[in-house]
Design a protein around this motif. Structure first.
Motif, mmCIF file in Angstrom:
data_model
loop_
_atom_site.group_PDB
_atom_site.id
_atom_site.type_symbol
_atom_site.label_atom_id
_atom_site.label_comp_id
_atom_site.label_asym_id
_atom_site.label_seq_id
_atom_site.Cartn_x
_atom_site.Cartn_y
_atom_site.Cartn_z
ATOM 1 N N VAL A 74 1.024 -1.621 0.008
ATOM 2 C CA VAL A 74 -0.016 0.286 0.233
ATOM 3 C C VAL A 74 0.828 1.360 0.098
ATOM 4 O O VAL A 74 0.724 2.103 -1.045
ATOM 5 C CB VAL A 74 -1.055 -0.311 1.221
ATOM 6 N N ARG B 87 -11.076 0.119 -4.307
ATOM 7 C CA ARG B 87 -10.048 0.884 -4.006
ATOM 8 C C ARG B 87 -9.131 0.326 -3.792
ATOM 9 O O ARG B 87 -8.078 0.582 -3.794
ATOM 10 C CB ARG B 87 -10.617 1.684 -2.595
ATOM 11 N N HIS B 88 -8.789 -0.997 -3.763
ATOM 12 C CA HIS B 88 -8.049 -1.844 -3.919
ATOM 13 C C HIS B 88 -7.206 -1.889 -4.762
ATOM 14 O O HIS B 88 -5.831 -2.815 -4.616
ATOM 15 C CB HIS B 88 -7.343 -2.828 -2.763
ATOM 16 N N LYS C 254 -9.495 -8.105 0.119
ATOM 17 C CA LYS C 254 -10.447 -7.360 1.040
ATOM 18 C C LYS C 254 -10.346 -6.967 2.735
ATOM 19 O O LYS C 254 -10.409 -6.369 3.488
ATOM 20 C CB LYS C 254 -11.927 -7.323 0.385
ATOM 21 N N PHE D 53 -6.920 -5.822 2.931
ATOM 22 C CA PHE D 53 -6.124 -4.821 2.527
ATOM 23 C C PHE D 53 -7.277 -3.529 3.968
ATOM 24 O O PHE D 53 -6.850 -2.403 4.080
ATOM 25 C CB PHE D 53 -6.402 -4.164 1.334
ATOM 26 N N GLY D 54 -7.961 -3.638 4.025
ATOM 27 C CA GLY D 54 -8.897 -3.185 4.811
ATOM 28 C C GLY D 54 -8.034 -3.414 6.371
ATOM 29 O O GLY D 54 -8.443 -1.877 7.268
ATOM 30 N N GLU E 87 -5.818 -0.626 6.024
ATOM 31 C CA GLU E 87 -6.657 0.645 6.296
ATOM 32 C C GLU E 87 -6.552 1.108 7.816
ATOM 33 O O GLU E 87 -6.632 1.860 8.226
ATOM 34 C CB GLU E 87 -7.663 0.711 5.332
ATOM 35 N N ASP E 88 -7.565 -0.361 7.932
ATOM 36 C CA ASP E 88 -7.674 0.266 9.889
ATOM 37 C C ASP E 88 -6.874 0.751 10.942
ATOM 38 O O ASP E 88 -6.926 2.122 11.892
ATOM 39 C CB ASP E 88 -8.811 -0.302 9.940
ATOM 40 N N LEU F 136 -3.950 1.910 9.490
ATOM 41 C CA LEU F 136 -3.353 3.067 9.399
ATOM 42 C C LEU F 136 -4.078 4.885 10.074
ATOM 43 O O LEU F 136 -3.721 5.485 10.383
ATOM 44 C CB LEU F 136 -3.306 3.607 7.956
ATOM 45 N N GLN F 137 -5.289 4.063 10.113
ATOM 46 C CA GLN F 137 -6.199 5.055 10.329
ATOM 47 C C GLN F 137 -6.518 5.011 12.074
ATOM 48 O O GLN F 137 -6.848 6.171 13.147
ATOM 49 C CB GLN F 137 -7.594 5.172 10.126
ATOM 50 N N GLN G 1 -5.509 10.354 7.706
ATOM 51 C CA GLN G 1 -6.944 10.397 7.271
ATOM 52 C C GLN G 1 -6.946 9.942 5.917
ATOM 53 O O GLN G 1 -5.952 9.808 4.849
ATOM 54 C CB GLN G 1 -6.874 11.960 7.212
#
Length: 411
Positions: free
Chosen positions: A259, A339-340, A372, A375-376, A379-380, A382-383, A411
């Motif tokens: 990513v 988005r991935h 999914k 990568f989800g 994302e979680d 990273l946020q 963000q």
């Protein structure tokens, strides 16, 4: 989409596209014979004393001729099986030939470490040889899933400890094959790897190949697996921050770096396009070429013939081109909306294994569902605003200084 956005998307695609131009990785299978009979073995192994399942002298000479014709200066050779150490003289011949003809060459022996002769130990001790073995999370789990006796388990553990004592943990990687119906506890799994000085674990469920198809329901990745994976990752994050360990799920770290960076194309599952037979290839015990080891497994169990030629002849480029016609996720109606997409890939061999076809909607495939999820999760993380999470992200991304400056969630 504006013209500027379109150009930006095209640029990202071009950066992440990977078109290899020469073979750099060989998987060689000098024998199908094995001294274990694991229920979820992914290949069609045969008994240790069986005959006719090793390379003949003619096949060996053809393999060496193929390697010479590659005319490469750098090569990685992975010995698979069966149990490759049962064919140690063949391994020695390949290594000696490669050393004499290739400037930069390294070897991986995928072995169950069940029985190591003095000659095998000497071969494994070479600096250009590393070891890949299997260890199913905890000693109890490994014993139940692979061994027929306590004596066999003690032999395995003795060999592991001898190698670790002699060479340290960097010589040896131990991959777990975990049955979602019989999972160890997250903490116990990490304790077992920590005892061996290992911190990178490739968390993976039983695969839908070979004998595993007969003994395990591996066609779908169950929710139990994803729950377990999340528990292990959470435990890794906590221990890394509180105890100073450096645990990682190898594949999650790979997805994170994929990513964050556009130049990571080493792992075939995340290449796009994922072209088969271009920079690595498999040669089976009988000299047959396969585009991947998984393709070999599907062919050996009779599901579909994915062989692409023989080492005494030529590679069937027409067959290879047919497989590669669907090697990219670009142009797929569902992937184009995801988005991935830009850092994800495509695996037609996995689709053939699970469904016998490659034209299912992407969202219905296990490959899509798995990535999914992965990568989800990236994302979680990273946020997240949790400093424990920041600490592990920095370790996994290979930028530990990030840990000291990242104070706000991304963000």
């Amino acid at each position: 989409m504006t013209e500027l956005q379109g150009r930006a998307q095209s640029f990202r695609q071009a950066q992440r596209s990977y078109i290899p131009d020469q073979i750099g990785y060989l998987i060689l299978v000098p024998t199908l014979r094995c001294n274990l009979a694991c229920s979820y073995c992914q290949v069609s192994r045969v008994a240790e004393k069986a005959t006719g399942f090793d390379w003949t002298e003619e096949t060996l000479e053809a393999v060496l001729g193929y390697i010479q014709d590659l005319r490469v200066t750098k090569l990685k050779v992975e010995f698979q099986g069966g149990e490759p150490l049962l064919a140690l003289p063949l391994l020695k011949r390949v290594r000696e030939f490669c050393q004499a003809n290739i400037a930069n060459v390294e070897f991986v022996v995928c072995t169950n470490l069940q029985s190591i002769s003095q000659s095998s130990f000497e071969f494994l001790s070479h600096e250009d040889v590393t070891i890949s073995t299997s260890f199913d999370g905890t000693q109890d789990t490994h014993r139940k899933q692979r061994m027929s006796s306590d004596e066999e388990m003690n032999d395995f553990l003795g060999n592991v400890h001898q190698l670790l004592e002699q060479f340290g943990p960097n010589k040896l990687s131990a991959l777990p094959t975990l049955d979602p119906e019989h999972l160890p506890k997250a903490g116990e799994l990490l304790d077992s790897y920590l005892e061996w000085g290992m911190s990178s674990i490739f968390l993976r469920p039983v695969a839908n190949y070979g004998f595993a198809r007969k003994a395990h329901d591996a066609q779908k990745i169950s929710e139990k697996w994803y729950d377990f994976h999340g528990q292990v990752v959470g435990e890794m994050i906590h221990r890394n921050f509180q105890l100073g360990t450096h645990f990682e799920d190898f594949y999650l770290s790979l997805c994170l770096r994929r990513v964050l960076r556009s130049d990571l194309n080493g792992h075939v599952d995340l290449r796009n396009p994922s072209l088969l037979g271009r920079d690595y290839i498999v040669i089976d015990y009988d000299g047959t070429f396969y585009p991947t080891d998984e393709a070999r497994m599907l062919t050996r169990t009779g599901q579909i013939d994915l062989s692409i030629g023989h080492v005494t002849g030529e590679i069937d480029q027409s067959k290879l081109n047919t497989l590669n016609a669907c090697s990219s996720n670009y142009g797929d109606p569902e992937c184009d909306q995801c988005r991935h997409q830009v850092y994800c890939g495509r695996d037609v061999i996995d689709d053939l294994s699970r469904y016998g076809r490659i034209d299912l909607p992407r969202s219905e495939t296990e490959f899509c569902k798995r990535h999914k999820y992965m990568f989800g999760l990236v994302e979680d993380l990273l946020q997240s605003s949790d400093p424990e999470v920041h600490h592990s992200l920095a370790l996994w991304a290979g930028i530990p200084e990030w840990d000291s400056v990242l104070s706000e969630p991304i963000q």
